[in-house]
Design a protein around this motif. Structure first.
Motif, PDB file in Angstrom:
ATOM      1  N   ARG A   1       0.821  -1.208   0.000  1.00 45.80           N
ATOM      2  CA  ARG A   1       0.000   0.000   0.000  1.00 45.80           C
ATOM      3  C   ARG A   1       0.860   1.265   0.000  1.00 45.80           C
ATOM      4  NH1 ARG A   1      -2.689  -1.217   4.075  1.00 45.80           N
ATOM      5  NH2 ARG A   1      -1.491  -0.088   5.650  1.00 45.80           N
TER       6      ARG A   1
ATOM      7  N   ARG B   1      -6.878  -1.609  -4.566  1.00 43.34           N
ATOM      8  CA  ARG B   1      -8.159  -2.259  -4.256  1.00 43.34           C
ATOM      9  C   ARG B   1      -7.976  -3.755  -4.060  1.00 43.34           C
ATOM     10  NH1 ARG B   1      -9.882   1.251  -8.330  1.00 43.34           N
ATOM     11  NH2 ARG B   1     -10.029  -0.450  -9.859  1.00 43.34           N
TER      12      ARG B   1
ATOM     13  N   GLU C   1      -6.806  -4.197  -0.587  1.00 42.86           N
ATOM     14  CA  GLU C   1      -7.900  -4.021   0.359  1.00 42.86           C
ATOM     15  C   GLU C   1      -8.806  -5.255   0.376  1.00 42.86           C
ATOM     16  OE1 GLU C   1     -10.535  -2.636   3.138  1.00 42.86           O
ATOM     17  OE2 GLU C   1      -8.480  -1.986   2.661  1.00 42.86           O
TER      18      GLU C   1
END
Length: 500
Positions: A297, A335, A338
């Motif tokens: 990230r 994404r 996540e």
């Protein structure tokens, strides 16, 4: 079966002088006239309803036999009185290994009823139980011999022993702890793996209460699982901390099931699994995942930030478009990261299905969408109220994932997505459909549900995996199809509580 052929008064043991001699004129000790059974003895034996013989206590010659004995032995009564007790079977010894003559003599001397079993024939198996006692009838001692066919019982015992040998072999082979408990919850049988796990050998575990093997904090969970098995007659699972003989504490998972006799639960069987290796592996994977996700990230945020600054500084439209693709790719990978976090949470929680209002789940899913994403598409919802389905608590996230994908991957200026639901005619299932007007899902994405992925053609994200796992965890099904206009149509079928 035997036939009663008493054609005359001598057929049941009253022998004539001629019948008491052989071809040389010598008298046979078991057929002499003086040894003939008195009528009162024959009457006594005939009055007994079960197979019974009367024998000479010295020679063991049969002097009288009733009709049930003749039927059991498949011989005429007259023929039986021409033989000795020892002649009834092929074996010369009892099942216990004692000579037949000695067993009968011991019975005569015992002063009561002596019982022993005798294998009359091995092929086919035929075994009798003999109950022998001495009795004085007509001023003379006789041996009264009761006969019982125990062949069926012996055959059943042999089958049971064979099954037990197979069970023991399986228990010794399975790489898990196996055990059996009595109706009181105490151990009665176990394999070597359980003994090794707890550190006890031999019979040290015999009659040990299963919950006592676990620490004070978790033994109540084991006791509750046992009560559930005995009370409900259904399987139960629990996790507890096993305390070994040396005091080591071991994370342990138990799976228990009932042993029934008719409608009564008479015991329990169980499988035990040492979770030490699994716990260590899960802990290490969790650490690895957190570290990778954190670095993933952070680095992608750096890439996105520098790329967006570069876009603002360049004047070349083509270069700016390529840099925009870099930003889009980085955001897609963020994404994915996540989604992997949510998958990890799902797998760790092991959620159980529960009644869920489908309209509420859809409303929650739409509210989860990023506002900017929601505003750039037309989302039509047609989900009737009052539809209750069985699903895990992550159902709204699965629906949100499908709508999110439909909007992001739509190629229209303003994508159109519909969310509809209905109860199926079977009344035990409900259907939820998410459809769009986009280009459809590529074959590589669909392969996640069919197992047709190849090493060079994996699905580009975890989204469909995540949705599939949530749906199947609730006992539902997940299907990908196409709309009439070529868009994607994803149907989720979920059980209703009445259909479970």
């Amino acid at each position: 079966m035997g036939r009663d052929r008493e054609a005359d008064g001598d057929a049941d043991g009253g022998l004539s002088a001629g019948e008491g001699s052989d071809a040389t004129g010598e008298r046979r000790p078991d057929a002499s006239v003086g040894d003939a059974a008195p009528p009162v003895l024959r009457s006594f034996i005939d009055a007994i309803p079960t197979p019974t013989l009367a024998c000479d206590p010295d020679t063991r010659a049969i002097r009288a036999a009733n009709a049930p004995a003749a039927d059991l032995l498949d011989r005429d009564r007259g023929a039986l009185t021409l033989t000795g007790l020892d002649d009834l079977g092929e074996a010369e010894r009892t099942v216990a290994g004692e000579p037949i003559g000695k067993a009968v003599a011991d019975a005569r001397d015992a002063g009561g009823v002596a019982r022993f079993e005798w294998t009359v024939s091995d092929a086919p198996l035929w075994r009798l139980e003999l109950a022998v006692r001495a009795a004085t009838i007509a001023d003379r001692e006789w041996l009264i011999v009761g006969l019982t066919d125990v062949t069926d019982r012996v055959s059943a015992e042999r089958r049971l022993r064979s099954q037990l040998r197979v069970t023991d072999a399986i228990a010794a082979t399975v790489p898990a702890a196996l055990f059996e408990c009595t109706a009181r919850g105490t151990l009665s049988r176990w394999n070597d793996r359980l003994a090794a796990d707890v550190g006890y050998g031999g019979e040290a575990l015999s009659a040990t209460a299963l919950p006592s093997l676990f620490d004070e904090e978790t033994r109540d969970a084991v006791a509750d699982a046992l009560r559930s098995v005995y009370g409900d007659g259904a399987g139960a699972e629990c996790e507890a901390t096993l305390v070994t003989r040396s005091g080591e504490r071991v994370p342990y998972r138990l799976s228990l099931g009932p042993v029934t006799d008719g409608d009564e639960v008479v015991g329990a069987v169980g499988v035990g699994e040492d979770l030490t290796e699994a716990s260590v592996r899960e802990e290490r994977l969790a650490v690895l995942t957190r570290v990778l996700r954190h670095n993933f990230r952070n680095d992608l945020n750096v890439v996105t930030g520098f790329t967006e600054r570069a876009i603002a500084e360049v004047d070349d439209p083509e270069l700016a478009a390529e840099l925009e693709r870099v930003v889009d790719t980085a955001e897609r990978l963020l994404r994915v990261g996540e989604t992997s976090r949510r998958v990890e949470r799902l797998l760790a929680d092991r959620p159980a299905p529960r009644p869920t209002d489908l309209a509420d789940a859809v409303e929650e899913a739409i509210a989860m969408l990023p506002p900017a994403l929601r505003e750039r598409a037309d989302v039509e919802v047609d989900v009737p109220t009052g539809i209750t389905v069985s699903a895990v608590g992550y159902l709204a996230e699965a629906i949100a994932e499908l709508v999110d994908n439909a909007i992001r991957h739509g190629d229209a200026a303003r994508p159109s997505v519909s969310v509809t639901a209905a109860e199926l005619p079977s009344e035990s299932w409900a259907s939820l459909v998410v459809a769009d007007d986009g280009p459809g899902i590529p074959p590589a994405e669909r392969a996640v549900l069919t197992g047709e992925e190849t090493p060079l053609e994996h699905a580009s994200g975890l989204g469909l995996w995540y949705v599939n796992w949530i749906v199947t965890a609730g006992g539902g099904s997940f299907d990908i199809g196409e709309t009439k206009t070529g868009g994607t149509r994803i149907e989720i079928e979920l059980r209703t509580p009445d259909g479970e």
